[in-house]
Design a protein around this motif. Structure first.
Motif, PDB file in Angstrom:
ATOM      1  N   GLY A  45       0.809  -1.210   0.000  1.00 14.72           N
ATOM      2  CA  GLY A  45       0.000   0.000   0.000  1.00 14.72           C
ATOM      3  C   GLY A  45       0.838   1.254   0.000  1.00 14.72           C
ATOM      4  O   GLY A  45       2.073   1.218   0.115  1.00 14.72           O
ATOM      5  N   LEU A  46       0.128   2.353  -0.157  1.00 17.19           N
ATOM      6  CA  LEU A  46       0.739   3.674  -0.118  1.00 17.19           C
ATOM      7  C   LEU A  46      -0.245   4.624   0.516  1.00 17.19           C
ATOM      8  O   LEU A  46      -1.461   4.454   0.373  1.00 17.19           O
ATOM      9  N   GLN A  47       0.299   5.642   1.191  1.00 16.70           N
ATOM     10  CA  GLN A  47      -0.548   6.754   1.595  1.00 16.70           C
ATOM     11  C   GLN A  47       0.123   8.030   1.107  1.00 16.70           C
ATOM     12  O   GLN A  47       1.346   8.181   1.224  1.00 16.70           O
ATOM     13  N   PHE A  48      -0.664   8.930   0.600  1.00 14.94           N
ATOM     14  CA  PHE A  48      -0.143  10.157   0.004  1.00 14.94           C
ATOM     15  C   PHE A  48      -0.259  11.317   0.997  1.00 14.94           C
ATOM     16  O   PHE A  48      -0.972  11.223   2.000  1.00 14.94           O
ATOM     17  N   PRO A  49       0.441  12.441   0.706  1.00 13.07           N
ATOM     18  CA  PRO A  49       0.388  13.591   1.636  1.00 13.07           C
ATOM     19  C   PRO A  49      -1.017  14.087   1.932  1.00 13.07           C
ATOM     20  O   PRO A  49      -1.262  14.662   2.990  1.00 13.07           O
ATOM     21  N   ASN A  50      -1.942  13.889   1.000  1.00 12.85           N
ATOM     22  CA  ASN A  50      -3.330  14.323   1.270  1.00 12.85           C
ATOM     23  C   ASN A  50      -4.108  13.230   2.009  1.00 12.85           C
ATOM     24  O   ASN A  50      -5.322  13.336   2.157  1.00 12.85           O
ATOM     25  N   TYR A  51      -3.423  12.188   2.448  1.00 17.51           N
ATOM     26  CA  TYR A  51      -3.965  11.072   3.226  1.00 17.51           C
ATOM     27  C   TYR A  51      -4.795  10.084   2.414  1.00 17.51           C
ATOM     28  O   TYR A  51      -5.294   9.109   2.990  1.00 17.51           O
ATOM     29  N   SER A  52      -4.919  10.299   1.119  1.00 11.09           N
ATOM     30  CA  SER A  52      -5.553   9.268   0.308  1.00 11.09           C
ATOM     31  C   SER A  52      -4.598   8.064   0.251  1.00 11.09           C
ATOM     32  O   SER A  52      -3.424   8.166   0.616  1.00 11.09           O
ATOM     33  N   SER A  53      -5.128   6.946  -0.205  1.00 16.40           N
ATOM     34  CA  SER A  53      -4.336   5.716  -0.118  1.00 16.40           C
ATOM     35  C   SER A  53      -4.597   4.815  -1.305  1.00 16.40           C
ATOM     36  O   SER A  53      -5.637   4.914  -1.973  1.00 16.40           O
ATOM     37  N   GLU A  54      -3.651   3.942  -1.573  1.00 17.97           N
ATOM     38  CA  GLU A  54      -3.801   2.902  -2.583  1.00 17.97           C
ATOM     39  C   GLU A  54      -3.485   1.545  -1.968  1.00 17.97           C
ATOM     40  O   GLU A  54      -2.620   1.436  -1.093  1.00 17.97           O
ATOM     41  N   LEU A  55      -4.194   0.558  -2.447  1.00 18.57           N
ATOM     42  CA  LEU A  55      -3.887  -0.833  -2.137  1.00 18.57           C
ATOM     43  C   LEU A  55      -3.480  -1.492  -3.442  1.00 18.57           C
ATOM     44  O   LEU A  55      -4.216  -1.408  -4.430  1.00 18.57           O
ATOM     45  N   ASN A  56      -2.313  -2.106  -3.461  1.00 20.46           N
ATOM     46  CA  ASN A  56      -1.835  -2.809  -4.638  1.00 20.46           C
ATOM     47  C   ASN A  56      -1.732  -4.297  -4.332  1.00 20.46           C
ATOM     48  O   ASN A  56      -1.237  -4.678  -3.271  1.00 20.46           O
ATOM     49  N   VAL A  57      -2.203  -5.092  -5.256  1.00 18.05           N
ATOM     50  CA  VAL A  57      -2.069  -6.544  -5.113  1.00 18.05           C
ATOM     51  C   VAL A  57      -1.418  -7.071  -6.381  1.00 18.05           C
ATOM     52  O   VAL A  57      -1.932  -6.867  -7.485  1.00 18.05           O
ATOM     53  N   ASN A  58      -0.271  -7.729  -6.221  1.00 18.67           N
ATOM     54  CA  ASN A  58       0.449  -8.319  -7.351  1.00 18.67           C
ATOM     55  C   ASN A  58       0.121  -9.800  -7.469  1.00 18.67           C
ATOM     56  O   ASN A  58      -0.342 -10.432  -6.511  1.00 18.67           O
ATOM     57  N   ALA A  59       0.419 -10.329  -8.651  1.00 15.88           N
ATOM     58  CA  ALA A  59       0.271 -11.776  -8.881  1.00 15.88           C
ATOM     59  C   ALA A  59      -1.056 -12.286  -8.348  1.00 15.88           C
ATOM     60  O   ALA A  59      -1.102 -13.183  -7.494  1.00 15.88           O
ATOM     61  N   LEU A  60      -2.127 -11.722  -8.852  1.00 16.12           N
ATOM     62  CA  LEU A  60      -3.466 -12.041  -8.343  1.00 16.12           C
ATOM     63  C   LEU A  60      -3.768 -13.529  -8.403  1.00 16.12           C
ATOM     64  O   LEU A  60      -3.412 -14.231  -9.369  1.00 16.12           O
ATOM     65  N   GLU A  61      -4.425 -13.993  -7.330  1.00 14.61           N
ATOM     66  CA  GLU A  61      -4.876 -15.375  -7.235  1.00 14.61           C
ATOM     67  C   GLU A  61      -6.398 -15.385  -7.163  1.00 14.61           C
ATOM     68  O   GLU A  61      -7.020 -14.386  -6.795  1.00 14.61           O
ATOM     69  N   LEU A  62      -6.972 -16.537  -7.496  1.00 18.12           N
ATOM     70  CA  LEU A  62      -8.438 -16.633  -7.487  1.00 18.12           C
ATOM     71  C   LEU A  62      -9.009 -16.277  -6.107  1.00 18.12           C
ATOM     72  O   LEU A  62     -10.057 -15.645  -6.011  1.00 18.12           O
ATOM     73  N   ASP A  63      -8.289 -16.675  -5.042  1.00 17.88           N
ATOM     74  CA  ASP A  63      -8.765 -16.410  -3.683  1.00 17.88           C
ATOM     75  C   ASP A  63      -8.714 -14.936  -3.298  1.00 17.88           C
ATOM     76  O   ASP A  63      -9.191 -14.572  -2.216  1.00 17.88           O
ATOM     77  N   ASP A  64      -8.122 -14.117  -4.138  1.00 19.01           N
ATOM     78  CA  ASP A  64      -8.116 -12.676  -3.856  1.00 19.01           C
ATOM     79  C   ASP A  64      -9.454 -12.038  -4.202  1.00 19.01           C
ATOM     80  O   ASP A  64      -9.678 -10.863  -3.897  1.00 19.01           O
ATOM     81  N   SER A  65     -10.324 -12.784  -4.827  1.00 18.55           N
ATOM     82  CA  SER A  65     -11.655 -12.273  -5.148  1.00 18.55           C
ATOM     83  C   SER A  65     -12.389 -11.941  -3.858  1.00 18.55           C
ATOM     84  O   SER A  65     -12.591 -12.823  -3.013  1.00 18.55           O
ATOM     85  N   ALA A  66     -12.765 -10.686  -3.702  1.00 14.30           N
ATOM     86  CA  ALA A  66     -13.369 -10.233  -2.442  1.00 14.30           C
ATOM     87  C   ALA A  66     -13.787  -8.786  -2.576  1.00 14.30           C
ATOM     88  O   ALA A  66     -13.513  -8.127  -3.591  1.00 14.30           O
ATOM     89  N   LEU A  67     -14.440  -8.314  -1.525  1.00 17.96           N
ATOM     90  CA  LEU A  67     -14.735  -6.891  -1.386  1.00 17.96           C
ATOM     91  C   LEU A  67     -13.598  -6.275  -0.576  1.00 17.96           C
ATOM     92  O   LEU A  67     -13.261  -6.777   0.502  1.00 17.96           O
ATOM     93  N   TYR A  68     -12.989  -5.225  -1.091  1.00 16.37           N
ATOM     94  CA  TYR A  68     -11.896  -4.557  -0.388  1.00 16.37           C
ATOM     95  C   TYR A  68     -12.421  -3.245   0.173  1.00 16.37           C
ATOM     96  O   TYR A  68     -12.884  -2.375  -0.560  1.00 16.37           O
ATOM     97  N   LEU A  69     -12.338  -3.145   1.487  1.00 11.79           N
ATOM     98  CA  LEU A  69     -12.878  -1.993   2.198  1.00 11.79           C
ATOM     99  C   LEU A  69     -11.758  -1.087   2.669  1.00 11.79           C
ATOM    100  O   LEU A  69     -10.741  -1.549   3.196  1.00 11.79           O
TER     101      LEU A  69
END
Lengths: 115, 109
Positions: A66-90
Motif C-alpha cells: 500500500g501507499l498513503q499520500f500527503p493528502n492522506y488518500s491511499s492505494e492498495l496494490n495486489v500483485n500476482a493475483l490469485e483466485l482467492d483474492d476475489s473479495a470486497l476490499y474496504l
C-alpha cells in the motif's frame, strides 16, 4: 464533510495480473486502513497507514502492498493475483491511529473478481 | 492472538420479538468491543461501542469479561433492524479491528 470514497467499485482481473485500488479518506482523517471481505465472511485487516507510513499489518503476504499520500488518500496494490483474492476490499479512515475511541468510517468498497 | 466469534450466521425473528446476537472474543489485553451494522446496499457503519455504554436504535450490548462475551440485545425487534451485524474487537495499539464472521438478522412481519 465528505465520506470515505473508493474506486473502482467493481473490476475483473485475470489470475497473475496486478490491481490498484484507491481510497480517499474522510476530511480531517489522517489514518487509513484496508480490509478484505470474502463472500460470507467478516472483514479481515490487511494493513493501516498513518501519516504515510505503514502502521500495522495483518496476516497477508507481501504481494499486498500500500501507499498513503500527503493528502492522506491511499492505494492498495495486489500483485500476482490469485483466485482467492476475489473479495470486497474496504477502506476505512479515522482521525488518528492510536486513539481507539475514535470512530472508524468505512467506504462502500471495491469488488474485485479474479478469473 | 485476538479472535471474535459469532456463532449464528442467520437469526430470524418476528417483529416485536426480543433479539440477541451473540459475540464471544478472545484477547489477552483489555478489550475494546464494537458492533457494526450493514443495511442492504449501504456501507458498514458503527452501531455501538462498549465504552460508551449507550443504547442506539434500541440496541444495547454489555461486555462480560468473565464470559468473554459482548452480546447485542434489543427487546422488541423492528423490520428495519434486518441487516448484517458484525462484532469487532479493537487491539490495544488501536490500529486493527478484528471482526467476527457476522450474523444476518431477519425480522419478519
Amino acid at each position: 464533510e465528505t465520506g470515505v470514497t473508493q474506486s473502482p467499485t467493481h473490476l475483473i482481473k485475470t489470475r497473475g495480473q496486478q490491481v490498484t485500488l484507491r481510497c480517499s479518506s474522510q476530511s480531517g482523517h489522517n489514518t487509513v486502513s484496508w480490509y478484505q471481505q470474502a463472500l460470507g465472511q467478516g472483514p479481515q485487516f490487511i494493513f493501516q497507514y498513518y501519516r504515510e507510513e505503514e502502521n500495522g499489518r495483518g496476516n497477508f503476504p507481501p504481494r499486498f502492498s500500500g501507499l498513503q499520500f500527503p493528502n492522506y488518500s491511499s492505494e492498495l496494490n495486489v500483485n500476482a493475483l490469485e483466485l482467492d483474492d476475489s473479495a470486497l476490499y474496504l477502506c476505512a479512515s479515522s482521525p488518528t491511529s492510536t486513539h481507539s475511541g475514535n470512530t472508524i468510517y468505512f467506504g462502500e468498497g471495491s469488488w474485485l473478481t479474479v478469473v | 492472538a485476538q479472535r471474535v466469534t459469532q456463532p449464528e450466521k442467520l437469526l430470524s425473528v418476528f417483529k416485536g420479538a426480543p433479539v440477541e446476537l451473540k459475540c464471544n472474543y478472545s484477547y489477552s489485553g483489555s478489550p475494546e468491543l464494537f458492533w457494526y451494522v450493514q443495511y442492504s446496499r449501504q456501507r458498514l457503519q458503527l452501531l455501538l461501542r462498549h465504552i460508551s455504554r449507550e443504547s442506539i436504535k434500541g440496541f444495547t450490548a454489555d461486555l462480560n469479561k468473565g464470559e468473554t462475551s459482548f452480546h447485542l440485545k434489543k427487546p422488541f425487534a423492528q423490520e428495519e433492524d434486518s441487516a448484517m451485524y458484525y462484532c469487532a474487537l479493537h487491539n490495544n495499539a488501536g490500529n486493527m479491528l478484528t471482526f467476527g464472521g457476522g450474523t444476518r438478522l431477519m425480522v419478519k412481519p
